[in-house]
Design a protein around this motif. Sequence first.
Motif, PDB file in Angstrom:
ATOM      1  N   LYS A 134       0.831  -1.213   0.000  1.00 40.28           N
ATOM      2  CA  LYS A 134       0.000   0.000   0.000  1.00 40.28           C
ATOM      3  C   LYS A 134       0.861   1.256   0.000  1.00 40.28           C
ATOM      4  CE  LYS A 134      -3.846  -2.228   2.438  1.00 40.28           C
ATOM      5  NZ  LYS A 134      -4.660  -2.249   3.670  1.00 40.28           N
ATOM      6  N   LYS A 135       1.925   1.230   0.782  1.00 36.89           N
ATOM      7  CA  LYS A 135       2.823   2.376   0.861  1.00 36.89           C
ATOM      8  C   LYS A 135       4.249   1.898   0.637  1.00 36.89           C
ATOM      9  CE  LYS A 135       0.002   5.063   4.122  1.00 36.89           C
ATOM     10  NZ  LYS A 135      -0.033   5.725   5.456  1.00 36.89           N
ATOM     11  N   LEU A 136       4.993   2.672  -0.145  1.00 37.89           N
ATOM     12  CA  LEU A 136       6.373   2.313  -0.413  1.00 37.89           C
ATOM     13  C   LEU A 136       7.309   3.272   0.308  1.00 37.89           C
ATOM     14  CD1 LEU A 136       6.374   1.510  -4.248  1.00 37.89           C
ATOM     15  CD2 LEU A 136       6.053  -0.033  -2.328  1.00 37.89           C
ATOM     16  N   THR A 137       8.170   2.705   1.130  1.00 40.45           N
ATOM     17  CA  THR A 137       9.200   3.510   1.764  1.00 40.45           C
ATOM     18  C   THR A 137      10.262   3.839   0.717  1.00 40.45           C
ATOM     19  OG1 THR A 137      10.513   1.574   2.371  1.00 40.45           O
ATOM     20  CG2 THR A 137       8.819   2.284   3.936  1.00 40.45           C
ATOM     21  N   PRO A 138      11.083   4.862   0.954  1.00 40.20           N
ATOM     22  CA  PRO A 138      12.171   5.160   0.000  1.00 40.20           C
ATOM     23  C   PRO A 138      13.045   3.943  -0.273  1.00 40.20           C
ATOM     24  CG  PRO A 138      11.930   6.963   1.544  1.00 40.20           C
ATOM     25  CD  PRO A 138      11.026   5.874   2.034  1.00 40.20           C
ATOM     26  N   LYS A 139      13.277   3.122   0.750  1.00 43.24           N
ATOM     27  CA  LYS A 139      14.129   1.953   0.551  1.00 43.24           C
ATOM     28  C   LYS A 139      13.459   0.946  -0.384  1.00 43.24           C
ATOM     29  CE  LYS A 139      17.150  -1.283   2.910  1.00 43.24           C
ATOM     30  NZ  LYS A 139      17.721  -1.717   4.196  1.00 43.24           N
ATOM     31  N   LEU A 140      12.143   0.746  -0.209  1.00 42.69           N
ATOM     32  CA  LEU A 140      11.427  -0.179  -1.093  1.00 42.69           C
ATOM     33  C   LEU A 140      11.372   0.361  -2.524  1.00 42.69           C
ATOM     34  CD1 LEU A 140       8.463  -1.434   1.120  1.00 42.69           C
ATOM     35  CD2 LEU A 140      10.349  -2.796   0.227  1.00 42.69           C
ATOM     36  N   LYS A 141      11.258   1.686  -2.667  1.00 44.18           N
ATOM     37  CA  LYS A 141      11.286   2.280  -4.008  1.00 44.18           C
ATOM     38  C   LYS A 141      12.634   2.021  -4.676  1.00 44.18           C
ATOM     39  CE  LYS A 141       7.978   6.047  -3.212  1.00 44.18           C
ATOM     40  NZ  LYS A 141       7.822   7.521  -3.122  1.00 44.18           N
ATOM     41  N   ALA A 142      13.695   2.160  -3.885  1.00 44.66           N
ATOM     42  CA  ALA A 142      15.039   1.920  -4.430  1.00 44.66           C
ATOM     43  C   ALA A 142      15.205   0.467  -4.856  1.00 44.66           C
ATOM     44  CB  ALA A 142      16.091   2.294  -3.392  1.00 44.66           C
ATOM     45  N   VAL A 143      14.663  -0.438  -4.028  1.00 47.81           N
ATOM     46  CA  VAL A 143      14.738  -1.860  -4.370  1.00 47.81           C
ATOM     47  C   VAL A 143      13.943  -2.142  -5.640  1.00 47.81           C
ATOM     48  CG1 VAL A 143      14.144  -4.195  -3.618  1.00 47.81           C
ATOM     49  CG2 VAL A 143      15.114  -2.582  -1.982  1.00 47.81           C
ATOM     50  N   LEU A 144      12.771  -1.526  -5.766  1.00 55.06           N
ATOM     51  CA  LEU A 144      11.925  -1.737  -6.944  1.00 55.06           C
ATOM     52  C   LEU A 144      12.593  -1.174  -8.201  1.00 55.06           C
ATOM     53  CD1 LEU A 144       9.265  -2.809  -8.006  1.00 55.06           C
ATOM     54  CD2 LEU A 144       8.196  -0.627  -7.430  1.00 55.06           C
ATOM     55  N   GLN A 145      13.222  -0.012  -8.084  1.00 60.13           N
ATOM     56  CA  GLN A 145      13.953   0.566  -9.210  1.00 60.13           C
ATOM     57  C   GLN A 145      15.032  -0.392  -9.701  1.00 60.13           C
ATOM     58  OE1 GLN A 145      16.535   3.830  -8.222  1.00 60.13           O
ATOM     59  NE2 GLN A 145      16.622   4.615 -10.323  1.00 60.13           N
ATOM     60  N   LYS A 146      15.787  -0.941  -8.759  1.00 59.52           N
ATOM     61  CA  LYS A 146      16.873  -1.862  -9.116  1.00 59.52           C
ATOM     62  C   LYS A 146      16.317  -3.163  -9.692  1.00 59.52           C
ATOM     63  CE  LYS A 146      20.866  -4.256  -7.124  1.00 59.52           C
ATOM     64  NZ  LYS A 146      21.620  -4.543  -5.874  1.00 59.52           N
ATOM     65  N   ALA A 147      15.234  -3.671  -9.102  1.00 60.21           N
ATOM     66  CA  ALA A 147      14.653  -4.934  -9.564  1.00 60.21           C
ATOM     67  C   ALA A 147      14.151  -4.816 -10.998  1.00 60.21           C
ATOM     68  CB  ALA A 147      13.523  -5.369  -8.639  1.00 60.21           C
ATOM     69  N   HIS A 148      13.479  -3.708 -11.309  1.00 57.20           N
ATOM     70  CA  HIS A 148      13.006  -3.509 -12.691  1.00 57.20           C
ATOM     71  C   HIS A 148      14.184  -3.377 -13.651  1.00 57.20           C
ATOM     72  CE1 HIS A 148       8.696  -3.505 -12.776  1.00 57.20           C
ATOM     73  NE2 HIS A 148       8.588  -2.654 -11.769  1.00 57.20           N
ATOM     74  N   LEU A 149      15.246  -2.707 -13.208  1.00 60.12           N
ATOM     75  CA  LEU A 149      16.428  -2.577 -14.063  1.00 60.12           C
ATOM     76  C   LEU A 149      17.025  -3.948 -14.345  1.00 60.12           C
ATOM     77  CD1 LEU A 149      18.449  -0.486 -15.362  1.00 60.12           C
ATOM     78  CD2 LEU A 149      19.847  -0.855 -13.318  1.00 60.12           C
ATOM     79  N   GLN A 150      17.175  -4.769 -13.298  1.00 61.44           N
ATOM     80  CA  GLN A 150      17.759  -6.098 -13.480  1.00 61.44           C
ATOM     81  C   GLN A 150      16.840  -7.003 -14.303  1.00 61.44           C
ATOM     82  OE1 GLN A 150      18.470  -7.050  -9.314  1.00 61.44           O
ATOM     83  NE2 GLN A 150      20.645  -6.563  -9.534  1.00 61.44           N
ATOM     84  N   ALA A 151      15.527  -6.862 -14.115  1.00 60.99           N
ATOM     85  CA  ALA A 151      14.586  -7.639 -14.929  1.00 60.99           C
ATOM     86  C   ALA A 151      14.691  -7.216 -16.398  1.00 60.99           C
ATOM     87  CB  ALA A 151      13.158  -7.439 -14.417  1.00 60.99           C
ATOM     88  N   GLY A 152      14.919  -5.916 -16.606  1.00 59.50           N
ATOM     89  CA  GLY A 152      15.144  -5.438 -17.964  1.00 59.50           C
ATOM     90  C   GLY A 152      16.378  -6.070 -18.580  1.00 59.50           C
ATOM     91  N   HIS A 153      17.449  -6.166 -17.775  1.00 54.03           N
ATOM     92  CA  HIS A 153      18.679  -6.808 -18.260  1.00 54.03           C
ATOM     93  C   HIS A 153      18.411  -8.263 -18.634  1.00 54.03           C
ATOM     94  CE1 HIS A 153      20.682  -3.248 -17.203  1.00 54.03           C
ATOM     95  NE2 HIS A 153      21.206  -3.577 -16.037  1.00 54.03           N
ATOM     96  N   LYS A 154      17.636  -8.957 -17.791  1.00 56.87           N
ATOM     97  CA  LYS A 154      17.360 -10.378 -18.039  1.00 56.87           C
ATOM     98  C   LYS A 154      16.561 -10.559 -19.329  1.00 56.87           C
ATOM     99  CE  LYS A 154      15.950 -14.546 -15.544  1.00 56.87           C
ATOM    100  NZ  LYS A 154      15.255 -15.191 -16.649  1.00 56.87           N
ATOM    101  N   SER A 155      15.535  -9.738 -19.514  1.00 52.45           N
ATOM    102  CA  SER A 155      14.741  -9.827 -20.744  1.00 52.45           C
ATOM    103  C   SER A 155      15.585  -9.459 -21.963  1.00 52.45           C
ATOM    104  CB  SER A 155      13.525  -8.894 -20.655  1.00 52.45           C
ATOM    105  OG  SER A 155      12.623  -9.341 -19.665  1.00 52.45           O
ATOM    106  N   TYR A 156      16.465  -8.499 -21.781  1.00 54.00           N
ATOM    107  CA  TYR A 156      17.353  -8.094 -22.884  1.00 54.00           C
ATOM    108  C   TYR A 156      18.249  -9.255 -23.287  1.00 54.00           C
ATOM    109  CZ  TYR A 156      20.509  -5.051 -25.564  1.00 54.00           C
ATOM    110  OH  TYR A 156      21.239  -4.470 -26.573  1.00 54.00           O
ATOM    111  N   ALA A 157      18.792  -9.952 -22.291  1.00 55.65           N
ATOM    112  CA  ALA A 157      19.655 -11.100 -22.579  1.00 55.65           C
ATOM    113  C   ALA A 157      18.880 -12.208 -23.289  1.00 55.65           C
ATOM    114  CB  ALA A 157      20.267 -11.630 -21.290  1.00 55.65           C
ATOM    115  N   ASP A 158      17.563 -12.299 -22.992  1.00 55.52           N
ATOM    116  CA  ASP A 158      16.714 -13.307 -23.630  1.00 55.52           C
ATOM    117  C   ASP A 158      16.169 -12.832 -24.978  1.00 55.52           C
ATOM    118  OD1 ASP A 158      17.083 -14.990 -21.496  1.00 55.52           O
ATOM    119  OD2 ASP A 158      15.276 -14.343 -20.437  1.00 55.52           O
TER     120      ASP A 158
END
Length: 750
Positions: A134-158
């Motif tokens: 429901k609410k994202l702390t700054p730390k969770l936002k940072a984790v989500l930013q990184k996770a989407h970036l890494q997921a982007g890398h994974k899809s790019y590799a595929d």
Amino acid sequence: MEEFYQIGYTFYKNEKYDLAIEEFDAIHLEKSEFGQLANYYLADCYLKKSDNKSARIAFKNVSQMDYIPSMKHEAAFNYAKLTAESGIEREAINALENIEENSKYYKESRDILADVLEKSADLYHVISIIEKQKKLTPKLKAVLQKAHLQAGHKSYADQNMTSSEQHYTKSLQYPESEIYETEAIFWIAQIKQNTMMYDASIQQFDKYFNIGKIPSVSPEASPFMANYAQGYNYLKKLNYKKALEYFQKTISLFQQNSFSSQPWKNITSDAYIRSGDCAFKERDYVQARKYYQTVIDKKWKYEDYALYQKGLLLGLQNEPYEKIVVLKELTSKFKNSEYLDLSYIQIGDTYSSLNSLDNAYNAYQDLVKKFGTTSELANEARLKSALIAYNKGDLTVAIKQYKEVLSNKPSPQETQAAVTGLEEIYMNDLGKPDEYLAILEKLPNYKANDYSADSLHFKVGEVRFLNGEYEKAIESFTTYIQKFPKGYYKSNAFYFRAESRAVLKKYAEALDDYAFVLLDSGSSYYESALKKAAIITFNHTQDFKQSFLYYDKYFQISKVESEKLWAANGAIRSAFKNNDKNGVQNYGEKILSMNSADQEDKALASYFTGKMLYNEKQLDQALTCFQKIGNDINLSQAAEARFWIGDILIKQNKWEEAEIHCNNSNEVNKYYPYWIARTVLLLSDIYVHKKDLYSARAAIEAVLENFGDDAGLVKLAKERLAVLETLEKDNSKIKAKPTNQLILDNRKNE
């Protein structure tokens, strides 16, 4: 039951933890207040003995009972915390999520959850968990930013560019880290380039450059790579001036940073080459030569291309002898260069322009001797050799060269040129029309009187094909085939109709056309048709027996190492799909012996061979194959192979070795939760063998709780749980209900 608790609690208070564990363990499965208390003190006993694994399981049991609420909440948090500390990510995430907002442990649990998610490699699960908060702390936002970036890398590799761009775009919605934000912009720009959206790519790279001082991003997304990619964007748009500007910046950044590793040198070498090409296009021949010369002097990758281009420049600058010297250097230094045949042609043409016909003839013949059946320029060299011989009055040599053209898979244009040359000799010079007609009669599907009409009808379809009008091209080629059933271009027409149908995803029809082309092994499109037929039968019609035959044939006829490797990979996959043991083993051995095969190629070859042997119950040989893969390969097949290693070790009664392997493989398989779950179930079998039913239950329940959306895993886990419950019942120490009174402690009234 009360008696076991009383005795256990007495041992616990007297710090005799081993004895206390024995008593509490007897009633830990009881669904009662006694069972909850017993598990709570079991957990504390295990903590005192530094056995965090068993303590975690006990806390979990406490958290699943409602008899003493305060104890339930405390245990739930301790279980979640210990699970997180143990690195059991998915189970820890679920446990932390289940801690209610009104719990006094809630805030601390959110911080731990953020830490676990940040370390997790299960990216899509991480994204799913955070995005439903429901609410994202700054730390969770940072984790989500990184996770989407890494997921982007994974899809790019595929090679899934659509998914990759979506993840990078979502990453930009949480700009907590300037580094990750910059990288996301870079990769969106790269995707635009990969999908030939050059204007959009230019805009994204401009956004990247406008950031100003670029943060410490990964080398792959560095300004060095961004300028290099932007140079290619402008090169693709034929804006050579702007392209040169960015390639020059790439070179400058290389010089400033003193890159030492080979990949960066190779990229810089290409930047020099492209700078030379751009200057060449801008007619700045002096500058172009300087760029090519740098690559030549440093002996970098693409030196052969630089020599070839330098030779062309020398010709344009009216230095024909210097041009010949440079191109001869290429032919002597780079025996396997892809520019070798081009160099021979250029040398011959330059000598010819100098009226040095003997030298020109020798150059053309050097090409023929080295590339007589493999180069598209070989027939051009033969035609030019024939013309030189004819002009010197050597009609015998000229005839020989023209006939060689006709016997070496000529294109229609080459055929026409050779026929015209032979007509000139036999009809005008020798006056032997019968011999000329005898040559024509030997040509397949060739009739001198209808050649022009044949050619014209084929040309209509060819033009439509080249213009991308594939439906109309199909119509034209069909008309041609019907009108000229023995036409000279018949094989070509079938090939281009197949290409048109493949573009329109009419794969079955395309396959029929490719199959017709394959009836003529002399067709210039034979190899290409074979490759396309292999792709269609494997990916679309999924006729794996037929795809194996195509890949196998392509492997045999291809002379290019990278293409042979491609065919070998296709063949082993086809053989595996078709349960062809011999095919799998044969191509597994080929791939493992190929110098061009990288670690992933060899890992997949070992996997397919091992899996086939496993299915044949040849466990020792299968184990050897799976173990070749190693722990540094990040592929789903490698993760699966690690599971089968554990399975085989268990089947071989190597229980201790299996346990060590399973624990290690779950560390390596962090990107593949399914195979982690399967391995956890193997561990439950190992615990049962060790009579550690406590740990076996925890392993099975972990799978049931964390992989409930996978029916197959749930079925496997429930089957094991049923067996385990029977064992637990048979091993229970409780034979009758005790009558002793409970010794209470202060915990109950908290």
